[in-house]
Design an enzyme around this catalytic site. Structure first.
Site, short mmCIF file in Angstrom:
data_model
loop_
_atom_site.label_atom_id
_atom_site.label_comp_id
_atom_site.label_asym_id
_atom_site.label_seq_id
_atom_site.Cartn_x
_atom_site.Cartn_y
_atom_site.Cartn_z
N GLY A 14 13.41 64.80 2.75
CA GLY A 14 13.98 65.55 3.86
C GLY A 14 13.12 66.69 4.38
NE ARG A 67 19.01 42.01 6.82
CZ ARG A 67 20.16 41.36 6.96
NH1 ARG A 67 21.15 41.90 7.67
NH2 ARG A 67 20.36 40.19 6.41
CG MET A 94 12.37 55.06 3.21
SD MET A 94 11.04 55.36 4.43
CE MET A 94 9.70 54.48 3.63
NE ARG A 95 19.03 51.19 2.91
CZ ARG A 95 19.24 50.26 1.98
NH1 ARG A 95 19.36 48.99 2.33
NH2 ARG A 95 19.36 50.58 0.71
CG ASN A 111 10.45 56.01 12.21
OD1 ASN A 111 10.93 56.77 11.35
ND2 ASN A 111 9.56 55.08 11.92
CG HIS A 113 4.88 54.89 10.00
ND1 HIS A 113 5.60 54.45 8.91
CD2 HIS A 113 3.64 54.35 9.89
CE1 HIS A 113 4.81 53.68 8.17
NE2 HIS A 113 3.63 53.60 8.74
CG ASP A 145 10.79 47.50 18.17
OD1 ASP A 145 10.70 47.56 16.92
OD2 ASP A 145 9.86 47.11 18.89
CD GLU A 146 13.30 43.77 17.95
OE1 GLU A 146 12.39 43.03 18.38
OE2 GLU A 146 13.72 44.76 18.62
C1 GAR Z 1 7.44 60.93 5.98
O1 GAR Z 1 6.07 61.02 5.66
C2 GAR Z 1 7.68 59.91 7.05
O2 GAR Z 1 6.62 59.81 7.96
C3 GAR Z 1 7.80 58.65 6.24
O3 GAR Z 1 8.56 59.03 5.13
C4 GAR Z 1 8.25 60.38 4.82
C5 GAR Z 1 9.57 61.11 4.65
O4 GAR Z 1 9.35 62.40 4.19
N1 GAR Z 1 8.43 57.61 6.98
C6 GAR Z 1 8.09 56.33 6.87
O5 GAR Z 1 7.26 55.92 6.09
C7 GAR Z 1 8.83 55.41 7.83
N2 GAR Z 1 8.32 54.10 7.71
P1 GAR Z 1 10.51 63.48 4.25
O6 GAR Z 1 11.75 62.85 3.64
O7 GAR Z 1 9.97 64.60 3.39
O8 GAR Z 1 10.69 63.86 5.68
#
Ligand code: GAR
Length: 196
Positions: A14, A67, A94-95, A111, A113, A145-146
């Site tokens: 978070g 998912r 993560m879904r 999102n 990434h 998107d999906e």
């Molecule tokens: C972040 O680095 C985000 O970019 C990644 O998860 C981490 C969450 O960190 N998201 C993905 O990989 C999405 N595919 P956080 O919970 O400390 O914000």
């Protein structure tokens, strides 16, 4: 300017959620977080929501790993609608989302990434970049998107990969960029919402 109503979804630490809440608290971001929802019962992101006195909920995801079960995804739509959410912000969720959410919030789900998409979607993108011998990585904010970590790209921020980087050191450097970039981009999107 009116405050755009956000719903944040996350599965983990978070830290991006915290960065968004701190930006709002310092008035750098004109938005309001109406609810924080996690598919992980004891995810620290829910503790952060409580720390900031934001309504929060655990959403049991059902039997699938990548998912939500259709009923769970419909419940998610209801939770967000009940909170009058306009923009859904994925912060380490993560879904992959499917039609119940995509139809309920068309082009209103974003999102972040930790790679320069379209390179390295999926898990531990920073590790993928290291293994591939990249010299530069970064983070991407995109509409959802999906498909996994896919959809129209809004902005990318480059982060250098240093010779002695470990997966941990690289992810930490990318996260510093994420915490600056995500609230800024959300602010830009909110300005479009509030002038529409
Ligand atoms: C972040 O680095 C985000 O970019 C990644 O998860 C981490 C969450 O960190 N998201 C993905 O990989 C999405 N595919 P956080 O919970 O400390 O914000």
């Amino acid at each position: 300017m009116r405050l755009v109503r956000l719903g944040i979804l996350g599965s983990g630490k978070g830290t991006n959620c915290r960065a968004i809440l701190e930006s709002i608290r310092s008035s750098a971001l004109a938005a309001e977080v109406r609810v924080v929802i996690s598919d992980v019962f004891d995810a620290p992101i829910l503790d952060i929501a409580r720390e900031f006195s934001i309504p929060n909920a655990y959403l049991p995801p059902g039997q699938f790993r990548t998912r939500l079960e259709p009923q769970a995804e419909s419940d998610l739509v209801r939770l967000l609608r009940d909170a009058s959410v306009e923009l859904v912000v994925l912060a380490g969720f993560m879904r992959v989302l499917k039609s119940p959410m995509l139809d309920a919030f068309p082009r209103c789900i974003v999102n972040i990434h930790p790679s320069l998409l379209p390179k390295f979607p999926g898990l531990e993108a920073w590790k993928q970049a290291l293994v591939a011998g990249e010299k530069v990585s970064g983070c991407t904010v995109h509409y959802v998107d999906e498909k996994i970590d896919h959809g129209d790209i809004i902005v990318r921020r480059e982060v250098p990969i240093l010779p002695n980087d470990t997966p941990e050191s690289l992810h930490a450097r990318i996260q510093i960029a994420e915490h600056e970039l995500y609230p800024t981009v959300i602010g830009q999107i909110c300005r479009q919402f509030s002038t529409a």
